[in-house]
Write an enzyme that holds these catalytic residues in place. Structure first.
Site, PDB file in Angstrom:
ATOM      1  N   GLN A 106       0.749  -1.336  -0.144  1.00  0.00           N
ATOM      2  CA  GLN A 106       0.022   0.295   0.091  1.00  0.00           C
ATOM      3  C   GLN A 106       1.061   1.077   0.054  1.00  0.00           C
ATOM      4  O   GLN A 106       0.967   2.145  -0.770  1.00  0.00           O
ATOM      5  CB  GLN A 106      -0.934   0.147   1.418  1.00  0.00           C
ATOM      6  CG  GLN A 106      -1.790   1.415   1.600  1.00  0.00           C
ATOM      7  CD  GLN A 106      -2.520   1.489   2.660  1.00  0.00           C
ATOM      8  OE1 GLN A 106      -3.726   1.693   2.450  1.00  0.00           O
ATOM      9  NE2 GLN A 106      -1.568   2.443   4.177  1.00  0.00           N
TER      10      GLN A 106
ATOM     11  N   SER B  74       6.230   1.766  13.947  1.00  0.00           N
ATOM     12  CA  SER B  74       4.946   1.922  13.892  1.00  0.00           C
ATOM     13  C   SER B  74       4.200   2.253  14.681  1.00  0.00           C
ATOM     14  O   SER B  74       5.022   2.481  16.465  1.00  0.00           O
ATOM     15  CB  SER B  74       4.278   0.113  13.409  1.00  0.00           C
ATOM     16  OG  SER B  74       3.210   0.700  14.026  1.00  0.00           O
TER      17      SER B  74
ATOM     18  N   GLU C  11       2.431   0.522  16.651  1.00  0.00           N
ATOM     19  CA  GLU C  11       1.926  -0.489  17.096  1.00  0.00           C
ATOM     20  C   GLU C  11       2.947  -0.601  18.612  1.00  0.00           C
ATOM     21  O   GLU C  11       3.016  -1.521  19.186  1.00  0.00           O
ATOM     22  CB  GLU C  11       2.015  -1.739  16.576  1.00  0.00           C
ATOM     23  CG  GLU C  11       1.895  -2.841  16.684  1.00  0.00           C
ATOM     24  CD  GLU C  11       0.411  -3.774  17.156  1.00  0.00           C
ATOM     25  OE1 GLU C  11      -0.606  -2.849  16.614  1.00  0.00           O
ATOM     26  OE2 GLU C  11       0.384  -3.949  18.362  1.00  0.00           O
TER      27      GLU C  11
ATOM     28  N   TYR D  16       4.592  -8.617  16.016  1.00  0.00           N
ATOM     29  CA  TYR D  16       5.179  -7.304  15.594  1.00  0.00           C
ATOM     30  C   TYR D  16       5.614  -6.208  16.181  1.00  0.00           C
ATOM     31  O   TYR D  16       6.756  -5.560  15.237  1.00  0.00           O
ATOM     32  CB  TYR D  16       3.846  -7.297  14.138  1.00  0.00           C
ATOM     33  CG  TYR D  16       4.259  -6.050  13.215  1.00  0.00           C
ATOM     34  CD1 TYR D  16       4.803  -5.965  12.404  1.00  0.00           C
ATOM     35  CD2 TYR D  16       3.325  -4.730  14.017  1.00  0.00           C
ATOM     36  CE1 TYR D  16       4.414  -4.607  12.011  1.00  0.00           C
ATOM     37  CE2 TYR D  16       3.190  -3.301  13.073  1.00  0.00           C
ATOM     38  CZ  TYR D  16       3.906  -3.646  12.188  1.00  0.00           C
ATOM     39  OH  TYR D  16       4.128  -2.641  10.924  1.00  0.00           O
TER      40      TYR D  16
HETATM   41  P1  NAP Z   1       1.390  -3.905   3.278  1.00  0.00           P
HETATM   42  O1  NAP Z   1       0.943  -3.185   2.085  1.00  0.00           O
HETATM   43  O2  NAP Z   1       1.936  -5.482   3.967  1.00  0.00           O
HETATM   44  O3  NAP Z   1       2.877  -3.692   2.585  1.00  0.00           O
HETATM   45  C1  NAP Z   1       4.147  -4.482   2.422  1.00  0.00           C
HETATM   46  C2  NAP Z   1       5.546  -4.540   1.852  1.00  0.00           C
HETATM   47  O4  NAP Z   1       6.719  -5.123   2.519  1.00  0.00           O
HETATM   48  C3  NAP Z   1       4.660  -5.290   0.333  1.00  0.00           C
HETATM   49  O5  NAP Z   1       5.297  -4.663  -0.600  1.00  0.00           O
HETATM   50  C4  NAP Z   1       5.638  -6.607   0.381  1.00  0.00           C
HETATM   51  O6  NAP Z   1       6.477  -7.332  -1.408  1.00  0.00           O
HETATM   52  C5  NAP Z   1       7.092  -6.540   0.666  1.00  0.00           C
HETATM   53  N1  NAP Z   1       7.484  -7.352   1.618  1.00  0.00           N
HETATM   54  C6  NAP Z   1       7.113  -8.245   2.882  1.00  0.00           C
HETATM   55  N2  NAP Z   1       8.201  -9.001   3.274  1.00  0.00           N
HETATM   56  C7  NAP Z   1       9.345  -8.732   2.247  1.00  0.00           C
HETATM   57  C8  NAP Z   1      11.296  -9.129   2.403  1.00  0.00           C
HETATM   58  N3  NAP Z   1      11.258 -10.371   2.606  1.00  0.00           N
HETATM   59  N4  NAP Z   1      11.592  -8.763   0.684  1.00  0.00           N
HETATM   60  C9  NAP Z   1      11.127  -7.591   0.697  1.00  0.00           C
HETATM   61  N5  NAP Z   1      10.191  -7.242   0.323  1.00  0.00           N
HETATM   62  C10 NAP Z   1       9.352  -7.538   1.432  1.00  0.00           C
HETATM   63  O7  NAP Z   1       2.114  -2.962   3.867  1.00  0.00           O
HETATM   64  P2  NAP Z   1       2.183  -0.803   4.237  1.00  0.00           P
HETATM   65  O8  NAP Z   1       0.860  -1.229   4.502  1.00  0.00           O
HETATM   66  O9  NAP Z   1       2.033  -0.798   2.569  1.00  0.00           O
HETATM   67  O10 NAP Z   1       3.535  -0.763   5.139  1.00  0.00           O
HETATM   68  C11 NAP Z   1       4.418  -0.768   4.994  1.00  0.00           C
HETATM   69  C12 NAP Z   1       5.422  -0.267   5.565  1.00  0.00           C
HETATM   70  O11 NAP Z   1       4.672   0.471   7.079  1.00  0.00           O
HETATM   71  C13 NAP Z   1       5.526  -1.992   6.184  1.00  0.00           C
HETATM   72  O12 NAP Z   1       6.987  -1.580   7.101  1.00  0.00           O
HETATM   73  C14 NAP Z   1       4.601  -1.884   7.629  1.00  0.00           C
HETATM   74  O13 NAP Z   1       5.445  -2.297   8.687  1.00  0.00           O
HETATM   75  C15 NAP Z   1       4.987  -0.279   8.011  1.00  0.00           C
HETATM   76  N6  NAP Z   1       4.008   0.731   8.866  1.00  0.00           N
HETATM   77  C16 NAP Z   1       2.277   0.324   8.227  1.00  0.00           C
HETATM   78  C17 NAP Z   1       1.066   0.702   8.776  1.00  0.00           C
HETATM   79  C18 NAP Z   1       0.204   0.811   8.597  1.00  0.00           C
HETATM   80  O14 NAP Z   1      -1.343   1.216   9.293  1.00  0.00           O
HETATM   81  N7  NAP Z   1       0.084   0.864   6.681  1.00  0.00           N
HETATM   82  C19 NAP Z   1       2.032   1.417  10.551  1.00  0.00           C
HETATM   83  C20 NAP Z   1       2.731   1.573  10.313  1.00  0.00           C
HETATM   84  C21 NAP Z   1       3.566   1.185   9.671  1.00  0.00           C
HETATM   85  P3  NAP Z   1       5.085  -8.761  -1.396  1.00  0.00           P
HETATM   86  O15 NAP Z   1       3.985  -7.653  -2.310  1.00  0.00           O
HETATM   87  O16 NAP Z   1       5.978  -9.566  -1.644  1.00  0.00           O
HETATM   88  O17 NAP Z   1       4.120  -9.364  -0.839  1.00  0.00           O
HETATM   89  N1  GDD Z   2      -7.498  -6.883  10.898  1.00  0.00           N
HETATM   90  C1  GDD Z   2      -8.263  -7.833  11.894  1.00  0.00           C
HETATM   91  N2  GDD Z   2      -9.850  -8.292  10.991  1.00  0.00           N
HETATM   92  N3  GDD Z   2      -8.589  -5.901  13.040  1.00  0.00           N
HETATM   93  C2  GDD Z   2     -10.009  -6.142  13.702  1.00  0.00           C
HETATM   94  C3  GDD Z   2     -10.998  -6.747  13.390  1.00  0.00           C
HETATM   95  C4  GDD Z   2     -11.077  -8.481  12.374  1.00  0.00           C
HETATM   96  O1  GDD Z   2     -11.846  -9.145  12.125  1.00  0.00           O
HETATM   97  N4  GDD Z   2     -11.669  -7.161  13.880  1.00  0.00           N
HETATM   98  C5  GDD Z   2     -11.758  -6.710  14.961  1.00  0.00           C
HETATM   99  N5  GDD Z   2     -10.579  -5.961  14.596  1.00  0.00           N
HETATM  100  C6  GDD Z   2      -9.412  -4.727  15.451  1.00  0.00           C
HETATM  101  C7  GDD Z   2      -7.871  -5.105  15.815  1.00  0.00           C
HETATM  102  O2  GDD Z   2      -7.882  -6.100  16.684  1.00  0.00           O
HETATM  103  C8  GDD Z   2      -7.373  -4.034  15.968  1.00  0.00           C
HETATM  104  O3  GDD Z   2      -7.566  -3.850  17.563  1.00  0.00           O
HETATM  105  C9  GDD Z   2      -7.896  -3.132  14.935  1.00  0.00           C
HETATM  106  O4  GDD Z   2      -8.832  -3.784  14.376  1.00  0.00           O
HETATM  107  C10 GDD Z   2      -6.911  -2.635  14.089  1.00  0.00           C
HETATM  108  O5  GDD Z   2      -6.878  -4.186  13.523  1.00  0.00           O
HETATM  109  P1  GDD Z   2      -5.899  -3.555  12.102  1.00  0.00           P
HETATM  110  O6  GDD Z   2      -6.968  -2.995  10.835  1.00  0.00           O
HETATM  111  O7  GDD Z   2      -5.204  -5.365  11.707  1.00  0.00           O
HETATM  112  O8  GDD Z   2      -4.551  -3.141  12.423  1.00  0.00           O
HETATM  113  P2  GDD Z   2      -3.411  -3.423  13.701  1.00  0.00           P
HETATM  114  O9  GDD Z   2      -3.446  -2.097  14.073  1.00  0.00           O
HETATM  115  O10 GDD Z   2      -3.217  -4.342  14.114  1.00  0.00           O
HETATM  116  O11 GDD Z   2      -2.455  -2.588  12.656  1.00  0.00           O
HETATM  117  C11 GDD Z   2      -1.707  -2.157  11.466  1.00  0.00           C
HETATM  118  O12 GDD Z   2      -2.033  -0.395  12.060  1.00  0.00           O
HETATM  119  C12 GDD Z   2      -0.117  -0.943  12.827  1.00  0.00           C
HETATM  120  C13 GDD Z   2      -0.073   1.058  13.106  1.00  0.00           C
HETATM  121  O13 GDD Z   2      -1.357   0.813  14.348  1.00  0.00           O
HETATM  122  C14 GDD Z   2      -1.396  -2.595  10.480  1.00  0.00           C
HETATM  123  O14 GDD Z   2      -1.177  -1.533   9.790  1.00  0.00           O
HETATM  124  C15 GDD Z   2       0.293  -2.462  10.931  1.00  0.00           C
HETATM  125  O15 GDD Z   2       1.520  -2.850  10.515  1.00  0.00           O
HETATM  126  C16 GDD Z   2       1.171  -0.899  11.183  1.00  0.00           C
HETATM  127  O16 GDD Z   2       2.470  -0.966  12.024  1.00  0.00           O
END
Ligand code: NAP
Ligand code: GDD
Length: 325
Positions: free
Chosen positions: A14, A125, A127, A149
């Site tokens: 994403q 993050s 998290e 994580y």
């Molecule tokens: P995402 O949609 O799950 O994308 C993860 C990416 O990492 C994908 O391109 C995946 O490639 C790649 N990847 C995973 N393992 C790999 C490996 N061993 N070598 C090379 N590439 C690898 O995650 P996102 O939401 O864009 O998040 C981006 C980053 O921000 C992550 O580090 C996540 O932990 C962090 N983050 C996200 C959020 C959020 O809310 N979205 C918040 C805080 C931090 P494939 O396509 O091959 O699977």
């Molecule tokens: N996924 C999921 N599925 N979450 C659920 C559900 C369900 O059916 N029902 C309730 N939840 C609640 C989870 O328990 C959590 O408290 C909240 O919804 C958000 O869950 P996710 O959307 O899976 O995100 P996350 O907060 O665990 O993690 C995401 O945000 C982090 C930053 O705070 C991910 O993007 C992580 O990669 C990122 O670091």
């Protein structure tokens, strides 16, 4: 002046796809790192495929990273690749540590060896705050991760700070709170909800199973958050920043808004499933983005209701286009 080069790990995800869009707008040469797979999944970057360069490497393989950084000569490296789904980190904790913790130091080592003037962004993050020690959470809030994580991300954050202090690298850690978009993976709660709403609306499903409806998150729009990543690398000095909206909502509020936007009553469709509860939950996250606002001039542009509506509309449109109804 020559075009700057940015190398993005996780470009197929994403954030990687939004960041690539953003950097192309700024006339960067964009190099994306992809891992080898038997079936390509480049759907999020299909629209820019001819404008970016893709290179194979893996965060698990040190040599591949050294080779790519050395050969492509970026001025900025954005390390977004990770195993990013929290529940999977309990079933694959060792792999999560390899990708999300040790993977970061592999990228930092590649930079240190190839060219220590490269600017580095680490995707940290909220998290990491886990069982929160103060509300709202800011850069100085102590960490208390609640999942493998979160623990791995704490290592990634600390090693980034350590390489900045040890080797004087321009290395920044962005502590990003949850950010979503129509390109969000369907297992995360926002997209799971909006996709289910669209399916129910079109008569393709009749139920949505969810876990904890009381969890609170600070949800923003991914397109806004990649701008903050870039801004962090354009400053005089490197630093760490919380990126958040400063507003919090429950999963229940998310559900209400999404169903309401499609003209549906959520109570008729949502079933709580104990199997979807987590072994250790992060009950509440709320960020304080004042430092990013003040130092980077960053603030989010998309509100929570706008974000939810955007995601429902996009899922409806995609399903209709695919002829699913
Ligand atoms: P995402 O949609 O799950 O994308 C993860 C990416 O990492 C994908 O391109 C995946 O490639 C790649 N990847 C995973 N393992 C790999 C490996 N061993 N070598 C090379 N590439 C690898 O995650 P996102 O939401 O864009 O998040 C981006 C980053 O921000 C992550 O580090 C996540 O932990 C962090 N983050 C996200 C959020 C959020 O809310 N979205 C918040 C805080 C931090 P494939 O396509 O091959 O699977
Ligand atoms: N996924 C999921 N599925 N979450 C659920 C559900 C369900 O059916 N029902 C309730 N939840 C609640 C989870 O328990 C959590 O408290 C909240 O919804 C958000 O869950 P996710 O959307 O899976 O995100 P996350 O907060 O665990 O993690 C995401 O945000 C982090 C930053 O705070 C991910 O993007 C992580 O990669 C990122 O670091």
């Amino acid at each position: 002046m020559a075009r700057p080069t940015a190398l993005i790990t996780g470009i197929t995800g994403q954030d990687g796809s939004y960041l690539a869009d953003f950097l192309l707008e700024k006339d960067y040469r964009v190099v994306g790192v992809v891992r080898r797979s038997s079936t390509e999944n480049f759907s999020r970057i299909e629209h820019i495929r001819d404008r970016i360069e893709l290179e194979q490497a893996d965060l698990l393989d040190q040599y591949s990273l050294i080779e790519i950084v050395g050969r492509t000569r970026p001025s900025e490296v954005y390390n977004l690749a990770a195993m990013s789904f929290v529940p999977t980190s309990w079933t694959q904790p060792v792999l999560t540590a390899e990708f999300d913790a040790v993977g970061v130091v592999r990228v930092l080592e590649a930079i240190r060896l190839a060219d220590p003037t490269i600017r580095f962004y680490q995707a940290s993050s909220s998290e990491m705050f886990g069982k929160v020690r103060e509300v709202p959470q800011r850069e100085s809030t102590p960490f208390h991760p609640r999942s493998p994580y979160g623990v791995a991300k704490v290592y990634g954050h600390c090693i980034t700070v350590n390489y900045r202090e040890s080797y004087d690298l321009y290395a920044c850690s962005g502590i990003l709170f949850n950010h979503e978009s129509p390109r969000r993976g369907k297992e995360f709660v926002t997209r799971k909800v909006t996709h289910a709403v669209a399916r129910i609306k079109l008569g393709l499903a009749s139920e949505l199973r969810l876990g904890n409806l009381d969890a609170r998150r600070d949800w923003g729009f991914a397109g806004d958050y990649v701008r903050a990543m870039w801004l962090m690398l354009q400053q005089k000095e490197p630093d760490d920043y919380v990126v958040a909206t400063g507003e919090q909502h429950t999963v229940r509020e998310l559900v209400e808004l999404a169903f309401e936007h499609a003209g549906l009553d959520w109570r008729e469709y949502v079933v709580q499933d104990p199997a979807l509860m987590r072994p250790a939950e992060v009950d509440t996250l709320l960020g304080d983005p004042s430092y990013a606002r003040q130092r980077l001039g960053w603030s989010p542009e998309v509100s929570f209701p706008e974000l939810v509506r955007m995601m429902v509309d996009s899922d409806l449109q995609q399903l209709r286009r695919s002829g699913a109804s």
